[in-house]
Design a protein around this motif. Structure first.
Motif, PDB file in Angstrom:
ATOM      1  N   GLY A   1       1.774  -5.227  -9.707  1.00  0.00           N
ATOM      2  CA  GLY A   1       1.487  -3.705  -9.561  1.00  0.00           C
ATOM      3  C   GLY A   1       1.815  -2.903  -9.113  1.00  0.00           C
TER       4      GLY A   1
ATOM      5  N   HIS B   1      -4.223   3.268 -11.643  1.00  0.00           N
ATOM      6  CA  HIS B   1      -3.713   2.809 -12.650  1.00  0.00           C
ATOM      7  C   HIS B   1      -2.779   3.399 -13.917  1.00  0.00           C
TER       8      HIS B   1
ATOM      9  N   GLN C   1       2.597   0.504 -10.146  1.00  0.00           N
ATOM     10  CA  GLN C   1       1.679   1.433 -11.597  1.00  0.00           C
ATOM     11  C   GLN C   1       0.707   1.651 -10.875  1.00  0.00           C
ATOM     12  N   THR C   2       0.171   1.994  -9.556  1.00  0.00           N
ATOM     13  CA  THR C   2      -1.245   2.525  -8.472  1.00  0.00           C
ATOM     14  C   THR C   2      -0.392   3.511  -7.731  1.00  0.00           C
TER      15      THR C   2
END
Length: 393
Positions: A333, A344, A336-337
C-alpha cells in the motif's frame, strides 16, 4: 569477526591455465557423481513395497545409509586409490565441491529450493586453507600463492587492508579471464549502525529506476535492452557455424564477453547510485519487495534488466561500510497512501503517474509519494517522529 571479500584479476601462465581447466572439469565430475549417488538413493526409497514400477526400479539395499557429506568424503578418499585423476586437485578443493552439494540439499529442505541439478560446467573452486605467505611482491609484480599450483601473477588493483588475514581463496573463471576472490577476516566486533541523521525513503520502479523522498528521480538505464541488438547479431552468426569449430568457439566467447560487459555495467551503476545515496543521508529505507513474483510477471525482462535484488544487496553493503543505517519496511500500500494525511487513495492504474489526494489536495509524482510513505514507515519503525510532507502547500 569482520569478513570482507576482495576480487583481483590473475594472469596465469599457459600451464597454470590448463591446470585450472582440468581441475574445474574434475570438480564437475565429482559433483555430478555425488549428486547421482544421492539421487539414486532417494529414488530407491520412493515406491511402496506393494506397488513397485512395472518397467524398472532402483534397487539399493535397505540398510544402505543416506549419502551425506562425510560419507561421500570418505568414499572420495577410497576412490583416489583407483582413480589417479582425483589425486591431481588439492584434497580440500574436492571436499569443498561435496560441501557445495550438501549446501544445495540443505537449501532444498529448509528454504524450498528445487532439487539440485547436474552441472554442464564448473566456474569456480575454493582453497579453504592457505599457506603462510599468501600474497607477495616479486620483481615488481604481485603474486598470490595457491596450494599445489605455486605463485600466480595477480593485478593488485587495491591493497588488502592492514590487520586482515586471508582465510580462503576462490578461483573464478569468466569470459574475460580468471579472478581470485580473497576472503579476508579480522577478529573485531563491529557495532551496529544507529539510526540518526537525515532519512531518505526510496521507491524502485520501471518508469524511473529510483525515486527518493526528497523529490529526486533517477532514470533507469536499459543495460540488456541496449545490448540486445548486438547479441541478436552474434547469435544469428553463431547459428550458422558448425558446433565445435574454431569460429563457433570464437563467437561463443564474444557472446559471453558481451554478457559480462552488460553485467559489469549494471553492477557499476548500482554501486554509483548506492554511494550517491549515502552521500546525502544518514538513514535509508527501502521496500521489502517480492522479487520472485516481480521476476515472473509480464514485465519480467525489464525487471531482471533493472536488477532490483542486486541493487538492494549492494546498497546494504555500501551502507554498512559507510556507517549509514539501512532497513526495509513493509511495501503493501505504499502507492495507495497519501504521505500528507495518510488517506487510503485506492489502487491506481500503471498509466497514472501523479498522486493527487482527494482529501487534502496534496499532489506530487506517484513514485515520490510512495518513497515518502516508505520514509514515514521507516521513521516509525526506528522510533523517530515521522515527517509530514506537503505542509503549507
Amino acid at each position: 569477526m569482520l569478513n570482507l571479500t576482495y576480487e583481483y584479476k590473475i594472469i596465469p601462465t599457459d600451464a597454470q591455465r590448463q591446470t585450472f581447466d582440468r581441475w574445474l572439469e574434475i570438480c564437475r565430475k565429482v559433483y555430478n557423481y555425488a549428486l547421482q549417488e544421492r539421487k539414486d538413493w532417494a529414488n530407491s526409497r520412493k515406491c511402496h513395497l506393494n506397488s513397485c514400477s512395472i518397467k524398472q526400479e532402483y534397487i539399493i539395499p535397505v540398510d544402505t545409509p543416506r549419502p551425506t557429506f562425510y560419507t561421500q568424503c570418505k568414499s572420495l578418499a577410497e576412490a583416489k586409490k583407483t582413480i589417479p585423476e582425483l589425486k591431481e586437485p588439492h584434497t580440500h578443493v574436492l571436499q569443498q565441491v561435496l560441501r557445495q552439494l550438501e549446501a544445495a540439499f540443505v537449501a532444498m529442505w529448509e528454504r524450498g529450493h528445487g532439487f539440485p541439478r547436474f552441472k554442464k560446467r564448473m566456474r569456480s573452486f575454493v582453497f579453504p586453507q592457505l599457506n603462510l605467505e599468501t600474497v607477495r611482491k616479486f620483481k615488481g609484480n604481485w603474486e598470490v600463492n595457491l596450494p599445489k599450483l605455486g605463485w600466480v601473477k595477480m593485478r593488485l588493483s587495491r591493497l588488502i587492508p592492514e590487520g586482515f588475514e586471508v582465510k580462503q581463496i576462490r578461483i573464478v573463471k569468466r569470459a574475460s579471464g580468471y579472478y581470485a576472490m580473497l576472503s579476508v577476516a579480522m577478529d573485531v566486533d563491529v557495532p551496529q549502525v544507529s539510526p540518526s541523521g537525515h532519512g531518505i525513503g526510496i521507491d524502485l520502479g520501471l518508469e524511473h529506476f529510483l525515486a527518493t523522498s526528497d523529490g529526486q528521480l533517477m532514470d533507469r538505464p536499459r543495460f540488456f535492452m541496449d545490448g540486445q541488438c548486438k547479441l541478436k547479431s552474434l547469435q544469428r552468426q553463431l547459428s550458422s557455424k558448425k558446433k565445435g569449430s574454431r569460429k563457433f568457439r570464437q563467437l561463443s566467447h564474444r557472446i559471453a564477453r558481451h554478457h559480462e560487459y552488460i553485467s559489469n555495467s549494471r553492477k557499476d551503476f548500482h554501486f554509483k547510485i548506492a554511494h550517491q545515496l549515502c552521500d546525502t543521508a544518514g538513514m535509508i529505507f527501502a521496500e521489502e519487495l517480492n522479487l520472485k513474483a516481480m521476476s515472473a510477471g509480464m514485465l519480467c525482462k525489464h525487471t531482471l534488466d533493472a536488477g532490483f535484488g542486486q541493487f538492494l544487496s549492494i546498497l546494504g553493503h555500501v551502507c554498512f561500510k559507510r556507517g549509514v543505517y539501512f532497513a526495509k519496511v513493509n511495501a503493501n500500500g505504499t502507492s495507495q497512501t497519501c504521505p500528507r494525511c495518510q488517506t487510503h487513495t485506492g489502487k491506481k492504474l500503471l498509466s497514472e503517474r501523479v498522486h493527487k489526494c482527494s482529501e487534502c489536495g496534496y499532489e506530487t509524482n506517484r513514485d515520490i509519494a510512495a518513497a515518502q510513505v516508505v520514509l514515514q514507515r521507516g521513521d516509525t519503525a526506528v522510533g523517530h517522529i515521522a515527517v509530514n510532507f506537503g505542509e503549507g502547500k
